[in-house]
Design a protein around this motif. Structure first.
Motif, PDB file in Angstrom:
ATOM      1  N   LYS A 482       0.843  -1.211   0.000  1.00 16.93           N
ATOM      2  CA  LYS A 482       0.000   0.000   0.000  1.00 16.93           C
ATOM      3  C   LYS A 482       0.872   1.252   0.000  1.00 16.93           C
ATOM      4  CE  LYS A 482      -4.518  -1.181   1.606  1.00 16.93           C
ATOM      5  NZ  LYS A 482      -5.452  -1.210   2.700  1.00 16.93           N
ATOM      6  N   VAL A 483       1.936   1.203   0.812  1.00 19.11           N
ATOM      7  CA  VAL A 483       2.833   2.363   0.873  1.00 19.11           C
ATOM      8  C   VAL A 483       3.467   2.570  -0.503  1.00 19.11           C
ATOM      9  CG1 VAL A 483       5.003   3.235   1.841  1.00 19.11           C
ATOM     10  CG2 VAL A 483       3.315   2.150   3.324  1.00 19.11           C
ATOM     11  N   TRP A 484       3.901   1.470  -1.093  1.00 17.85           N
ATOM     12  CA  TRP A 484       4.530   1.556  -2.411  1.00 17.85           C
ATOM     13  C   TRP A 484       3.561   2.149  -3.442  1.00 17.85           C
ATOM     14  CZ3 TRP A 484       3.781  -2.804  -6.235  1.00 17.85           C
ATOM     15  CH2 TRP A 484       4.418  -2.536  -7.442  1.00 17.85           C
ATOM     16  N   LYS A 485       2.332   1.643  -3.453  1.00 16.18           N
ATOM     17  CA  LYS A 485       1.331   2.147  -4.408  1.00 16.18           C
ATOM     18  C   LYS A 485       1.088   3.640  -4.164  1.00 16.18           C
ATOM     19  CE  LYS A 485      -0.278  -1.737  -6.459  1.00 16.18           C
ATOM     20  NZ  LYS A 485       0.156  -1.972  -7.801  1.00 16.18           N
ATOM     21  N   THR A 486       1.078   4.031  -2.899  1.00 25.20           N
ATOM     22  CA  THR A 486       0.818   5.437  -2.588  1.00 25.20           C
ATOM     23  C   THR A 486       1.993   6.300  -3.064  1.00 25.20           C
ATOM     24  OG1 THR A 486      -0.332   4.641  -0.654  1.00 25.20           O
ATOM     25  CG2 THR A 486       0.085   6.994  -0.749  1.00 25.20           C
ATOM     26  N   LEU A 487       3.203   5.793  -2.841  1.00 26.29           N
ATOM     27  CA  LEU A 487       4.369   6.548  -3.331  1.00 26.29           C
ATOM     28  C   LEU A 487       4.283   6.679  -4.848  1.00 26.29           C
ATOM     29  CD1 LEU A 487       7.216   4.861  -1.226  1.00 26.29           C
ATOM     30  CD2 LEU A 487       6.471   7.247  -1.046  1.00 26.29           C
ATOM     31  N   ALA A 488       3.940   5.574  -5.499  1.00 23.32           N
ATOM     32  CA  ALA A 488       3.904   5.582  -6.961  1.00 23.32           C
ATOM     33  C   ALA A 488       2.799   6.493  -7.480  1.00 23.32           C
ATOM     34  CB  ALA A 488       3.721   4.159  -7.479  1.00 23.32           C
ATOM     35  N   SER A 489       1.803   6.795  -6.619  1.00 24.83           N
ATOM     36  CA  SER A 489       0.721   7.643  -7.123  1.00 24.83           C
ATOM     37  C   SER A 489       0.956   9.129  -6.825  1.00 24.83           C
ATOM     38  CB  SER A 489      -0.621   7.188  -6.549  1.00 24.83           C
ATOM     39  OG  SER A 489      -0.602   7.436  -5.165  1.00 24.83           O
ATOM     40  N   ILE A 490       2.105   9.467  -6.259  1.00 24.25           N
ATOM     41  CA  ILE A 490       2.414  10.896  -6.069  1.00 24.25           C
ATOM     42  C   ILE A 490       2.501  11.530  -7.463  1.00 24.25           C
ATOM     43  CG2 ILE A 490       4.158  12.560  -5.272  1.00 24.25           C
ATOM     44  CD1 ILE A 490       4.901  10.568  -3.078  1.00 24.25           C
ATOM     45  N   ALA A 491       1.817  12.651  -7.618  1.00 23.07           N
ATOM     46  CA  ALA A 491       1.720  13.246  -8.953  1.00 23.07           C
ATOM     47  C   ALA A 491       3.108  13.559  -9.520  1.00 23.07           C
ATOM     48  CB  ALA A 491       0.901  14.520  -8.887  1.00 23.07           C
ATOM     49  N   ALA A 492       3.265  13.289 -10.811  1.00 23.67           N
ATOM     50  CA  ALA A 492       4.540  13.556 -11.490  1.00 23.67           C
ATOM     51  C   ALA A 492       4.971  15.001 -11.247  1.00 23.67           C
ATOM     52  CB  ALA A 492       4.380  13.286 -12.977  1.00 23.67           C
ATOM     53  N   GLU A 493       3.995  15.927 -11.309  1.00 28.00           N
ATOM     54  CA  GLU A 493       4.317  17.360 -11.152  1.00 28.00           C
ATOM     55  C   GLU A 493       4.910  17.628  -9.778  1.00 28.00           C
ATOM     56  OE1 GLU A 493       1.319  16.346 -12.184  1.00 28.00           O
ATOM     57  OE2 GLU A 493       1.491  16.890 -14.311  1.00 28.00           O
ATOM     58  N   THR A 494       4.372  16.943  -8.754  1.00 26.55           N
ATOM     59  CA  THR A 494       4.854  17.176  -7.389  1.00 26.55           C
ATOM     60  C   THR A 494       6.327  16.796  -7.293  1.00 26.55           C
ATOM     61  OG1 THR A 494       2.662  16.606  -6.654  1.00 26.55           O
ATOM     62  CG2 THR A 494       4.353  16.676  -4.970  1.00 26.55           C
ATOM     63  N   LEU A 495       6.683  15.667  -7.868  1.00 26.28           N
ATOM     64  CA  LEU A 495       8.082  15.225  -7.815  1.00 26.28           C
ATOM     65  C   LEU A 495       8.950  16.159  -8.646  1.00 26.28           C
ATOM     66  CD1 LEU A 495       7.426  11.424  -8.296  1.00 26.28           C
ATOM     67  CD2 LEU A 495       8.223  12.514  -6.205  1.00 26.28           C
ATOM     68  N   MET A 496       8.443  16.545  -9.791  1.00 23.94           N
ATOM     69  CA  MET A 496       9.232  17.393 -10.687  1.00 23.94           C
ATOM     70  C   MET A 496       9.451  18.778 -10.084  1.00 23.94           C
ATOM     71  SD  MET A 496       8.220  16.141 -14.506  1.00 23.94           S
ATOM     72  CE  MET A 496       6.508  16.386 -14.564  1.00 23.94           C
ATOM     73  N   GLU A 497       8.443  19.242  -9.326  1.00 23.24           N
ATOM     74  CA  GLU A 497       8.587  20.550  -8.680  1.00 23.24           C
ATOM     75  C   GLU A 497       9.732  20.540  -7.673  1.00 23.24           C
ATOM     76  OE1 GLU A 497       4.818  21.232  -6.854  1.00 23.24           O
ATOM     77  OE2 GLU A 497       3.872  21.510  -8.811  1.00 23.24           O
ATOM     78  N   GLU A 498       9.897  19.415  -6.974  1.00 28.13           N
ATOM     79  CA  GLU A 498      10.951  19.352  -5.960  1.00 28.13           C
ATOM     80  C   GLU A 498      12.312  19.164  -6.595  1.00 28.13           C
ATOM     81  OE1 GLU A 498      10.698  20.124  -2.962  1.00 28.13           O
ATOM     82  OE2 GLU A 498       8.518  20.112  -2.764  1.00 28.13           O
ATOM     83  N   GLY A 499      12.353  18.472  -7.717  1.00 24.67           N
ATOM     84  CA  GLY A 499      13.639  18.149  -8.345  1.00 24.67           C
ATOM     85  C   GLY A 499      14.143  19.273  -9.210  1.00 24.67           C
ATOM     86  N   ARG A 500      15.116  18.940 -10.016  1.00 20.85           N
ATOM     87  CA  ARG A 500      15.660  19.937 -10.929  1.00 20.85           C
ATOM     88  C   ARG A 500      15.549  19.389 -12.336  1.00 20.85           C
ATOM     89  NH1 ARG A 500      21.024  20.729  -8.028  1.00 20.85           N
ATOM     90  NH2 ARG A 500      19.662  20.646  -6.246  1.00 20.85           N
ATOM     91  N   VAL A 501      15.515  20.314 -13.269  1.00 22.13           N
ATOM     92  CA  VAL A 501      15.315  19.870 -14.639  1.00 22.13           C
ATOM     93  C   VAL A 501      16.449  20.385 -15.508  1.00 22.13           C
ATOM     94  CG1 VAL A 501      13.756  21.801 -15.119  1.00 22.13           C
ATOM     95  CG2 VAL A 501      13.653  19.784 -16.518  1.00 22.13           C
ATOM     96  N   TYR A 502      16.899  19.527 -16.387  1.00 17.48           N
ATOM     97  CA  TYR A 502      17.989  19.898 -17.292  1.00 17.48           C
ATOM     98  C   TYR A 502      17.446  19.929 -18.703  1.00 17.48           C
ATOM     99  CZ  TYR A 502      20.886  19.115 -13.253  1.00 17.48           C
ATOM    100  OH  TYR A 502      21.440  19.211 -12.010  1.00 17.48           O
ATOM    101  N   GLY A 503      18.275  20.447 -19.610  1.00 14.09           N
ATOM    102  CA  GLY A 503      17.851  20.574 -21.000  1.00 14.09           C
ATOM    103  C   GLY A 503      17.381  19.235 -21.549  1.00 14.09           C
ATOM    104  N   GLY A 504      16.439  19.295 -22.502  1.00 13.50           N
ATOM    105  CA  GLY A 504      15.950  18.064 -23.107  1.00 13.50           C
ATOM    106  C   GLY A 504      14.998  17.306 -22.201  1.00 13.50           C
ATOM    107  N   GLY A 505      14.589  17.941 -21.082  1.00 16.74           N
ATOM    108  CA  GLY A 505      13.565  17.335 -20.234  1.00 16.74           C
ATOM    109  C   GLY A 505      14.089  16.270 -19.289  1.00 16.74           C
ATOM    110  N   LEU A 506      15.389  16.285 -19.006  1.00 14.64           N
ATOM    111  CA  LEU A 506      15.937  15.324 -18.053  1.00 14.64           C
ATOM    112  C   LEU A 506      15.704  15.838 -16.632  1.00 14.64           C
ATOM    113  CD1 LEU A 506      17.653  12.729 -17.675  1.00 14.64           C
ATOM    114  CD2 LEU A 506      19.632  14.233 -17.476  1.00 14.64           C
TER     115      LEU A 506
END
Ligand SMILES: C[S@@+](CC[C@H](N)C(=O)[O-])C[C@H]1O[C@@H](n2cnc3c(N)ncnc32)[C@H](O)[C@@H]1O
Length: 542
Positions: A482-506
């Motif tokens: 259940k924890v794993w499924k919940t982690l996997a359902s965190i919105a892509a945008e939420t993770l991307m907002e916390e991370g950093r983005v490089y050219g070409g969408g990496l």
């Protein structure tokens, strides 16, 4: 051509039809010069031309920020062939242009551009913009500065150049820069010394400054020294410059102190004129947000997030181990067989995510992962003498490493013995450290449930449950999935907002960034069924 600053006098400008023709000629000239240059030289001077449509959009927006009756005194540092200048000539009547100046360090561009813009108000100086003295008199300063500055990374700037840049900014603006910023950061900040009061600046720059540490000073500048009007960030999957792998943003500001209650507009994606997302944020709130690429999508969440639970409350997040040389220390089953290495020095380790076909890793009775591409980490803490004496087969393999100079590599050199490895116990939850959104998955990151005793290399982040969570999981093992499924359902945008983005969408996520992700949904897995013991839940928030 000199670099003295004259007051502007009225100028004669040629007609509109000619301007369209000149833009065509300019574009052809740009392509000819670019093609004639080797990439290395273009990289050294950060020569990446602005696409014409984008240049027009930027100038149109910048002009709209000026009061309509104001005569324009235009400056384009890093002129190239002058795409912004060209756009200006096509967009405003000649009578509105009081003067226009360009700076270009490269005589190839400057010579041709001078010829191209003959008969227009342009004064083009072949000079280094960063070492030229800014005008002193207010009347000689510029009220419209539009620039695509050279994108030269800091490690390509000499120490002397960096000191020179920093001291110019300190001298003219009494502002301190971070030594890790690229040349573009100096161009933009320095330009303030050239700007008339209430003048408008428009900057096409890499969006990197919005997230990384060196960007902190740039953001300070934008929040405190000028009035930041708008930042538009292009979708990194839509690389603006075919030949420069950078994701870009356009920054608009006014040369005036920010009014109280000022709001900044953040837009993202699509075109500058028609962004896919847009929102405004109070400057006072912006001060509390360290990563600006999360804006505008996450404004409401970021502004209100301070009290929420994050993954850091529930997990210790660590990067997987760095071996110093994966090709030597990580072996396939065939290699293990070929070199006949003793089992006691081999630990199961996961292959890199692209070879990992499943997101749930089952284990066999020995705890080994049941996957296609099995890998083993070679790790031994015994001193060389003992290995030579007791494990000659292993020693023969290590000798190969010595011959290849692997013991001299940075990480190996700093380990005792050089073939030992960091301790990284297997973690039940893993997250891939970098990736790109694909048509299969919107999220660049994968969460993996690991039932095996395999550890991982640094292409993964490991999530170790903190004691309270670990205790609850051990009481209720059914909750792992259940924890794993919940982690996997965190919105892509939420993770991307916390991370950093490089050219070409990496996209990349550092351990701290993953730890920062809101985790109320994970906590709910426990509290919903009353599974998280009351005492523990209280402790968690104590
Ligand atoms: C990113 S290009 C932009 C050119 C043009 N403005 C455009 O938008 O297409 C940056 C330009 O700045 C020039 N440049 C690099 N360093 C410079 C400096 N220190 N002073 C003036 N120009 C410089 C480069 O030769 C290059 O033409």
């Amino acid at each position: 051509m000199g670099t003295s600053h004259r007051r502007f006098s009225s100028v004669r400008v040629v007609g509109m039809a000619t301007m369209e023709e000149r833009e065509k000629a300019r574009f052809e000239l740009q392509e000819r010069i670019d093609a004639a240059k080797v990439q290395a030289e273009r990289n050294r001077l950060g020569q990446f031309a602005t696409p014409p449509k984008l240049a027009s959009d930027i100038v149109a927006y910048a002009v709209s920020l000026l009061s309509p009756r104001l005569k324009i005194r235009f400056l384009e540092p890093g002129f190239g062939t002058g795409p912004f200048y060209s756009a200006l000539l096509r967009q405003v009547p000649p009578s509105r242009i009081e003067g226009a100046v360009g700076y270009e360090i490269d005589p190839h561009y400057a010579g041709s551009a001078e010829h191209l813009w003959k008969g227009t108000p342009l004064r083009l100086y072949v000079a280094d913009f960063t070492t030229t003295e800014p005008p002193k008199a207010e009347a000689s300063k510029y009220n419209l500065v539009v620039c695509n500055p050279p994108y030269v990374r800091h490690h390509h700037l000499s120490q002397i150049k960096k000191r020179e840049l920093q001291s110019s900014i300190a001298r003219y603006l009494n502002f301190e820069m971070n030594g890790l910023g690229g040349l573009y950061t100096y161009f933009m900040v320095l330009s303030q010394a050239w700007m008339a009061k209430e003048g408008v600046g428009a900057w096409l720059i890499p969006s990197e400054f919005m997230d990384v540490n060196y960007g902190h000073r740039v953001k300070e500048f934008l929040m405190k020294r000028v009035t930041l009007s708008r930042i538009h960030r292009f979708d990194p999957n839509d690389v603006q410059f075919g030949d420069a792998l950078v994701s870009s943003a356009v920054v608009f500001f006014k040369n005036s102190p920010p009014p109280s209650e000022h709001e900044v507009e953040f837009t993202f994606g699509g075109m500058l004129t028609r962004p896919t997302v847009s929102d405004s944020i109070r400057l006072a709130d912006l001060h509390h947000i360290s990563k600006w690429t999360g804006l505008p999508q996450g404004i409401s969440r970021l502004v209100g997030k301070h009290n929420g639970v994050t993954l850091a409350d529930l997990f210790t997040v660590k990067r997987g181990l760095a071996t110093g040389c994966n090709a030597f220390f990580i072996l396939t089953t065939e290699q293990v067989r070929q070199f006949n290495l003793p089992k006691k020095f081999l630990k199961p380790i996961l292959p890199s995510p692209r070879y990992l076909e499943t997101d749930e890793i089952d284990a066999d009775e020995n705890g080994e992962p049941q996957i296609q591409n099995r890998r083993y980490l070679l790790s031994c803490d015994l001193p060389e003498n003992e290995v030579k004496e007791k494990y000659p087969v292993l020693w023969r393999y290590l000798e190969r490493g010595l011959e290849a100079g692997i013991d001299k590599r940075y990480l190996c050199q700093h380990r005792e013995p050089w073939y030992s490895q960091e301790e990284r116990p297997p973690a039940p939850f893993l997250c891939t450290y970098m990736g790109r959104p694909t048509h299969r998955s919107k999220s660049p990151f994968r969460f993996i449930l690991n039932h095996s005793k395999a550890t991982t290399a640094n292409v993964y982040l490991l999530l170790y449950p903190k004691p309270d969570l670990a205790a609850s999981l051990s009481d209720h093992p059914e909750l792992y999935r259940k924890v794993w499924k919940t982690l996997a359902s965190i919105a892509a945008e939420t993770l991307m907002e916390e991370g950093r983005v490089y050219g070409g969408g990496l996209h990349k996520l550092e351990p701290k960034e993953l730890a920062n992700v809101p985790a109320d949904s994970v906590l709910r897995v426990f509290s919903d069924g009353g599974k998280f013991r009351m005492r523990r839940q209280m402790d968690l928030f104590a």
